[in-house]
Design a protein around this motif. Structure first.
Motif, PDB file in Angstrom:
ATOM      1  N   ASN A 125       0.825  -1.200   0.000  1.00  0.00           N
ATOM      2  CA  ASN A 125       0.000   0.000   0.000  1.00  0.00           C
ATOM      3  C   ASN A 125       0.864   1.257   0.000  1.00  0.00           C
ATOM      4  O   ASN A 125       0.515   2.254  -0.632  1.00  0.00           O
ATOM      5  N   THR A 126       1.993   1.215   0.688  1.00  0.00           N
ATOM      6  CA  THR A 126       2.897   2.364   0.716  1.00  0.00           C
ATOM      7  C   THR A 126       3.552   2.570  -0.646  1.00  0.00           C
ATOM      8  O   THR A 126       3.661   3.702  -1.124  1.00  0.00           O
ATOM      9  N   ILE A 127       3.949   1.485  -1.294  1.00  0.00           N
ATOM     10  CA  ILE A 127       4.527   1.607  -2.638  1.00  0.00           C
ATOM     11  C   ILE A 127       3.460   2.121  -3.603  1.00  0.00           C
ATOM     12  O   ILE A 127       3.747   2.957  -4.468  1.00  0.00           O
ATOM     13  N   GLY A 128       2.235   1.652  -3.447  1.00  0.00           N
ATOM     14  CA  GLY A 128       1.139   2.180  -4.263  1.00  0.00           C
ATOM     15  C   GLY A 128       0.946   3.669  -4.022  1.00  0.00           C
ATOM     16  O   GLY A 128       0.679   4.431  -4.956  1.00  0.00           O
ATOM     17  N   GLY A 129       1.074   4.101  -2.764  1.00  0.00           N
ATOM     18  CA  GLY A 129       0.992   5.528  -2.447  1.00  0.00           C
ATOM     19  C   GLY A 129       2.122   6.308  -3.099  1.00  0.00           C
ATOM     20  O   GLY A 129       1.928   7.430  -3.573  1.00  0.00           O
ATOM     21  N   ALA A 130       3.311   5.696  -3.151  1.00  0.00           N
ATOM     22  CA  ALA A 130       4.444   6.347  -3.810  1.00  0.00           C
ATOM     23  C   ALA A 130       4.182   6.488  -5.311  1.00  0.00           C
ATOM     24  O   ALA A 130       4.522   7.513  -5.915  1.00  0.00           O
ATOM     25  N   MET A 164       2.426  10.011  -9.791  1.00  0.00           N
ATOM     26  CA  MET A 164       1.417  10.419 -10.778  1.00  0.00           C
ATOM     27  C   MET A 164       1.046  11.884 -10.572  1.00  0.00           C
ATOM     28  O   MET A 164       0.900  12.636 -11.547  1.00  0.00           O
ATOM     29  N   GLY A 165       0.892  12.298  -9.318  1.00  0.00           N
ATOM     30  CA  GLY A 165       0.584  13.701  -9.035  1.00  0.00           C
ATOM     31  C   GLY A 165       1.724  14.612  -9.431  1.00  0.00           C
ATOM     32  O   GLY A 165       1.514  15.690 -10.001  1.00  0.00           O
ATOM     33  N   CYS A 219      -2.224  11.553  -1.633  1.00  0.00           N
ATOM     34  CA  CYS A 219      -0.873  11.207  -2.099  1.00  0.00           C
ATOM     35  C   CYS A 219      -0.574  11.868  -3.438  1.00  0.00           C
ATOM     36  O   CYS A 219       0.534  12.361  -3.658  1.00  0.00           O
ATOM     37  N   ALA A 220      -1.561  11.876  -4.325  1.00  0.00           N
ATOM     38  CA  ALA A 220      -1.372  12.506  -5.633  1.00  0.00           C
ATOM     39  C   ALA A 220      -1.153  14.013  -5.478  1.00  0.00           C
ATOM     40  O   ALA A 220      -0.279  14.587  -6.137  1.00  0.00           O
ATOM     41  N   VAL A 221      -1.909  14.642  -4.600  1.00  0.00           N
ATOM     42  CA  VAL A 221      -1.760  16.087  -4.391  1.00  0.00           C
ATOM     43  C   VAL A 221      -0.410  16.391  -3.744  1.00  0.00           C
ATOM     44  O   VAL A 221       0.225  17.398  -4.068  1.00  0.00           O
ATOM     45  N   ALA A 222       0.062  15.503  -2.861  1.00  0.00           N
ATOM     46  CA  ALA A 222       1.392  15.701  -2.268  1.00  0.00           C
ATOM     47  C   ALA A 222       2.458  15.697  -3.365  1.00  0.00           C
ATOM     48  O   ALA A 222       3.397  16.501  -3.335  1.00  0.00           O
ATOM     49  N   GLY A 223       2.312  14.803  -4.337  1.00  0.00           N
ATOM     50  CA  GLY A 223       3.236  14.810  -5.470  1.00  0.00           C
ATOM     51  C   GLY A 223       3.078  16.055  -6.321  1.00  0.00           C
ATOM     52  O   GLY A 223       4.055  16.658  -6.773  1.00  0.00           O
ATOM     53  N   ALA A 252       1.691  14.845 -13.195  1.00  0.00           N
ATOM     54  CA  ALA A 252       0.545  15.644 -13.654  1.00  0.00           C
ATOM     55  C   ALA A 252       0.812  17.129 -13.440  1.00  0.00           C
ATOM     56  O   ALA A 252       0.466  17.960 -14.289  1.00  0.00           O
ATOM     57  N   GLU A 253       1.435  17.462 -12.328  1.00  0.00           N
ATOM     58  CA  GLU A 253       1.735  18.871 -12.053  1.00  0.00           C
ATOM     59  C   GLU A 253       2.722  19.416 -13.065  1.00  0.00           C
ATOM     60  O   GLU A 253       2.580  20.534 -13.550  1.00  0.00           O
ATOM     61  N   ARG A 254       3.709  18.626 -13.412  1.00  0.00           N
ATOM     62  CA  ARG A 254       4.712  19.072 -14.399  1.00  0.00           C
ATOM     63  C   ARG A 254       4.057  19.333 -15.748  1.00  0.00           C
ATOM     64  O   ARG A 254       4.357  20.323 -16.416  1.00  0.00           O
TER      65      ARG A 254
END
Length: 164
Positions: free
Chosen positions: A67-72, A77-78, A122-126, A81-83
């Motif tokens: 689950n943590t790797i999935g969060g990474a 992805m976030g 997690c996506a928004v953190a990225g 997407a931001e880039r």
């Protein structure tokens, strides 16, 4: 062709349902459920631990890792997407939720275990380019506590509800 794809999918699902591949199955299910795909991994963890109670700690740890790797992956992805967004829009969005997340920084990833909002968090953190390793650490802590509490609660507080 469509039937061969369905047969292949059935074979993969059958493989992961075998008891001897229980922990790898837990890992894959937990990893996929931490992406933006709607899938819960807790029933799989509970089922494995009910079948083999000695796998309580390995199941919790493997589910946490997956689950943590999935969060990474979702963080990445976030970030990506931001880039892409910044390259095209040339301005960054601002709203109250983003400001809140920026204020708490990577510690906000402790809440990545929450249903509905955890994976997008997690996506928004990225997206916000919060530091990867601290985010991953906080994700791992939150997800470990979720699996530990959820599995223990379901097994020991409501023992008769889940069959023999």
């Amino acid at each position: 062709m469509e039937q061969s794809v369905m047969d292949a999918l059935a074979a993969v699902l059958a493989f992961f349902s075998l008891p001897q591949v229980g922990l790898p199955a837990i890992f894959v299910i937990a990893l996929v459920s931490a992406t933006l795909l709607p899938l819960g991994s807790e029933p799989a963890v509970l089922a494995l631990v009910k079948l083999e109670p000695t796998l309580f700690w390995p199941a919790v740890l493997v589910a946490t890792a997956g689950n943590t790797i999935g969060g990474a992956i979702t963080w990445g992805m976030g970030y990506g997407a931001e880039r892409i967004y910044e390259g095209r829009a040339h301005h960054s969005p601002a709203n109250k939720a983003l400001r809140w997340l920026e204020r708490f920084g990577p510690r906000a990833c402790l809440l990545s275990w929450l249903p509905v909002v955890g994976d997008p968090l997690c996506a928004v953190a990225g997206w916000l380019k919060l530091p990867f390793w601290p985010c991953l650490l906080y994700m791992g802590i939150g997800k470990f506590l979720r699996y530990l509490c959820m599995t223990a609660l379901l097994l020991w507080v409501f023992p008769g509800q889940w069959g023999a």
